[in-house]
Design a protein around this motif. Structure first.
Motif, short mmCIF file in Angstrom:
data_model
loop_
_atom_site.label_atom_id
_atom_site.label_comp_id
_atom_site.label_asym_id
_atom_site.label_seq_id
_atom_site.Cartn_x
_atom_site.Cartn_y
_atom_site.Cartn_z
N MET A 203 -44.41 42.12 56.15
CA MET A 203 -43.83 41.45 57.32
C MET A 203 -44.97 40.97 58.22
O MET A 203 -45.72 41.76 58.76
CB MET A 203 -42.96 42.43 58.10
CG MET A 203 -42.23 41.76 59.25
SD MET A 203 -41.21 42.90 60.16
CE MET A 203 -42.38 44.04 60.88
N ARG A 204 -45.11 39.67 58.32
CA ARG A 204 -46.16 39.13 59.18
C ARG A 204 -45.73 37.77 59.70
O ARG A 204 -44.80 37.17 59.19
CB ARG A 204 -47.49 39.07 58.44
CG ARG A 204 -47.46 38.24 57.18
CD ARG A 204 -48.80 38.21 56.51
NE ARG A 204 -49.12 39.47 55.85
CZ ARG A 204 -50.12 39.61 54.98
NH1 ARG A 204 -50.90 38.59 54.72
NH2 ARG A 204 -50.35 40.75 54.38
N GLY A 205 -46.48 37.29 60.68
CA GLY A 205 -46.23 35.94 61.19
C GLY A 205 -44.88 35.79 61.85
O GLY A 205 -44.51 36.57 62.72
N ARG A 206 -44.15 34.77 61.40
CA ARG A 206 -42.91 34.40 62.06
C ARG A 206 -41.84 35.51 62.07
O ARG A 206 -41.25 35.78 63.13
CB ARG A 206 -42.34 33.15 61.38
CG ARG A 206 -41.19 32.54 62.13
CD ARG A 206 -40.82 31.21 61.50
NE ARG A 206 -39.62 30.68 62.11
CZ ARG A 206 -38.41 31.00 61.74
NH1 ARG A 206 -38.21 31.86 60.76
NH2 ARG A 206 -37.36 30.48 62.35
N PRO A 207 -41.57 36.18 60.92
CA PRO A 207 -40.57 37.25 60.97
C PRO A 207 -40.91 38.33 62.00
O PRO A 207 -40.04 38.80 62.72
CB PRO A 207 -40.58 37.82 59.56
CG PRO A 207 -41.11 36.75 58.70
CD PRO A 207 -42.08 35.99 59.54
N ALA A 208 -42.20 38.68 62.06
CA ALA A 208 -42.62 39.71 63.03
C ALA A 208 -42.36 39.26 64.45
O ALA A 208 -41.87 40.04 65.29
CB ALA A 208 -44.11 40.02 62.84
N LEU A 209 -42.63 37.98 64.72
CA LEU A 209 -42.39 37.43 66.06
C LEU A 209 -40.89 37.43 66.38
O LEU A 209 -40.48 37.84 67.47
CB LEU A 209 -42.96 36.01 66.14
CG LEU A 209 -42.89 35.34 67.50
CD1 LEU A 209 -43.89 35.97 68.46
CD2 LEU A 209 -43.14 33.85 67.39
N VAL A 210 -40.11 36.96 65.41
CA VAL A 210 -38.64 36.91 65.61
C VAL A 210 -38.10 38.31 65.88
O VAL A 210 -37.30 38.51 66.81
CB VAL A 210 -37.95 36.28 64.37
CG1 VAL A 210 -36.43 36.45 64.45
CG2 VAL A 210 -38.30 34.81 64.24
N ILE A 211 -38.55 39.27 65.08
CA ILE A 211 -38.06 40.65 65.25
C ILE A 211 -38.50 41.22 66.60
O ILE A 211 -37.70 41.84 67.31
CB ILE A 211 -38.54 41.54 64.08
CG1 ILE A 211 -37.85 41.09 62.78
CG2 ILE A 211 -38.25 43.02 64.35
CD1 ILE A 211 -38.50 41.61 61.53
N GLY A 212 -39.77 40.97 66.96
CA GLY A 212 -40.27 41.47 68.25
C GLY A 212 -39.48 40.92 69.42
O GLY A 212 -39.05 41.66 70.31
N VAL A 213 -39.27 39.61 69.39
CA VAL A 213 -38.52 38.96 70.49
C VAL A 213 -37.07 39.47 70.51
O VAL A 213 -36.51 39.74 71.58
CB VAL A 213 -38.57 37.42 70.33
CG1 VAL A 213 -37.62 36.74 71.30
CG2 VAL A 213 -39.99 36.92 70.55
N THR A 214 -36.48 39.60 69.33
CA THR A 214 -35.09 40.08 69.26
C THR A 214 -34.96 41.49 69.82
O THR A 214 -34.01 41.78 70.56
CB THR A 214 -34.59 40.05 67.79
OG1 THR A 214 -34.92 38.81 67.22
CG2 THR A 214 -33.08 40.26 67.73
#
Lengths: 309, 167
Positions: free
Chosen positions: B1-12
């Protein structure tokens, strides 16, 4: 039912995380919320509280509107009752203003100043909640410290500050604390404790009086006792729900707290106990004068030391 | 898990924590546990199970740090629920309704575990005065949220428009 695919390392990870979690719980219990755990809490609250404050500005009108919709049926009746109460209160106010004028005149005649130290107060907005705990928008920067008592705008006891960041603090209401509160009803002193699994829909607490001399009656007020080390004496806590008589020397009954933490929007943090060291070593600063300005959802508090004499 | 998915999950997770501690903290009837639900939703994605467990643990820890209850209590419970979700997700992927029910059942397990572990550590009063009603209201609210949001969440995280699309 259970699948083993792609989860070869899931079980070891789960066990590792569970071990870490249990260790954290043990640390928290051992450190009693202080030390590293306290630093972690403060750090997280410092980061998240500005965002919570922002979110609460957006969310407050929505939740207020939803609350109003759900209570629309009872609001009309309440409105009529309040109108009648207002008329009575205005009559009482007129009478009281007359008394105050007389009192001021007498104070001038006898050179009586404002006696006694007042407790400093910090007014704060409730910006969030996690389980029973409430999060407020005032912190160490506003003079809030851990263990200070908290009341609502009517002066009813709410709870205690349990952790503080620079711009926010966490309050645990009296209905959620494990330790009992030393309270007084009439001339009898007892311990008030919360009950987690109540069969009743309304919020209630249990009052135990171990040296009961006389019965207690429904509607009797329960206030904090002078024997309490955590709260100033005389703060209203709640009222007794049902009559109870002493059995042998003890008495147990239920108490309905005056404050429902879920409905709180504004609270007042009391600077109590007053600092005894400052009071004895520096007689020029006797009390803190707190000015509070409230406009809409915004509440600002400024605390300035008042020089005496 | 890196990049965009990590960002999406963090923001969510951040959004879920904010909504959970502000809006849903004020409403008495509608009380979903969004943060728990994110751990459950993540098990439906292509993210590695270990990463899902890690995210569930951290998100639980954040909620613990913001509240007054014992540090690690929610972290442990959310991790266990995420693990059960990983192990049972194939049963849920049949349709939107099954995902909703599955999400509700897992939430029920989570709330029961929270009360159980909370009681063992003397934290039950801190979890709220209506612990018994939470066992019903929170899973019911999560059934609705899971039915509505789970497929969309999975599509965004996996960047796959065909994921969890049912006729």
């Amino acid at each position: 039912m259970l699948t083993g695919k792609k989860s070869d390392r899931a079980l070891p990870t789960l066990i590792s995380l569970l071990v870490v979690g249990v260790l954290l719980m043990t640390f928290d219990v051992r450190l009693e919320g202080g030390g590293v755990v306290g630093v972690l809490r403060t750090g997280t609250q410092t980061i998240v509280s500005p965002l919570q404050r922002l979110a609460s500005y957006v969310v407050n009108p929505i939740s207020t509107a939803l609350d109003s919709l759900s209570n629309v049926a009872s609001l009309r009746e309440q409105n009529a009752e309040l109108t009648a109460e207002l008329a009575e209160a205005q009559a009482a106010l007129t009478a009281m203003q007359d008394q105050i004028a007389k009192l001021e005149l007498l104070e001038q005649l006898y050179n009586l100043g404002e006696g006694g130290a007042q407790v400093g107060r910090t007014v704060a907005n409730v910006i969030g909640a996690v389980d029973a705990a409430l999060i407020i928008d005032k912190g160490t920067a506003d003079g809030v410290v851990v263990r200070q008592p908290v009341i609502d705008t009517n002066g009813y006891l709410v709870g205690t500050v349990t952790s503080v960041a620079s711009g926010s603090a966490t309050i645990v209401p009296i209905t959620a604390v494990r330790q009992g509160i030393t309270v007084q009803t009439g001339s009898q002193t007892g311990a008030l404790t919360s009950q987690a699994f109540s069969s009743e829909m309304t919020l209630t607490m249990v009052l135990d009086i171990f040296t009961a001399r006389e019965p207690v009656l429904a509607g009797d007020r329960v206030v904090t006792s002078a024997g309490s080390t955590r709260y100033p004496a005389g703060l209203p806590v709640g009222e007794i729900v049902e009559d109870a008589s002493p059995e042998s020397t003890s008495l147990t009954t239920t108490v309905r707290p005056f404050v429902d933490p879920d409905t709180l929007r504004i609270v007042v943090v009391l600077a109590w106990p007053p600092d005894p060291i400052a009071a004895t070593t520096d007689d020029t600063v006797t009390e803190e004068d707190t000015t509070t300005t409230t406009s809409g959802e915004e509440t600002t508090t400024t605390t300035t030391p008042e020089e005496d004499g | 898990m890196r990049g965009r998915p990590a960002l999406v999950i963090g923001v969510t997770i951040l959004l879920a924590v904010l909504v959970q501690t502000t809006l849903f903290a004020r409403l008495r009837v509608v009380t979903p546990d969004l943060v728990l639900l994110i751990g459950i939703f993540l098990s439906l994605t292509r993210i590695r199970p270990e990463a899902v467990l890690g995210v569930a643990f951290i998100s639980g820890l954040v909620v613990d740090l913001l509240g007054a209850s014992l540090l690690g209590l929610r972290a442990v419970v959310y991790t266990i629920v995420a693990y059960i979700a990983i192990r049972t997700k194939e049963r849920a992927e049949l349709g939107r309704a099954t995902i909703a029910i599955w999400g509700g059942l897992l939430t029920f397990v989570g709330v029961v575990l929270l009360i159980l572990v909370g009681t063992l550590f003397g934290q039950i009063s801190l979890l709220g005065e209506n612990a018994a009603s939470r066992m019903i209201l929170v899973p019911l609210a999560n059934v609705a949220v899971a039915g509505l949001l789970a497929p969309t969440f999975v599509r965004i995280v996996d960047r796959d428009r065909t994921a969890l699309r049912y006729p």
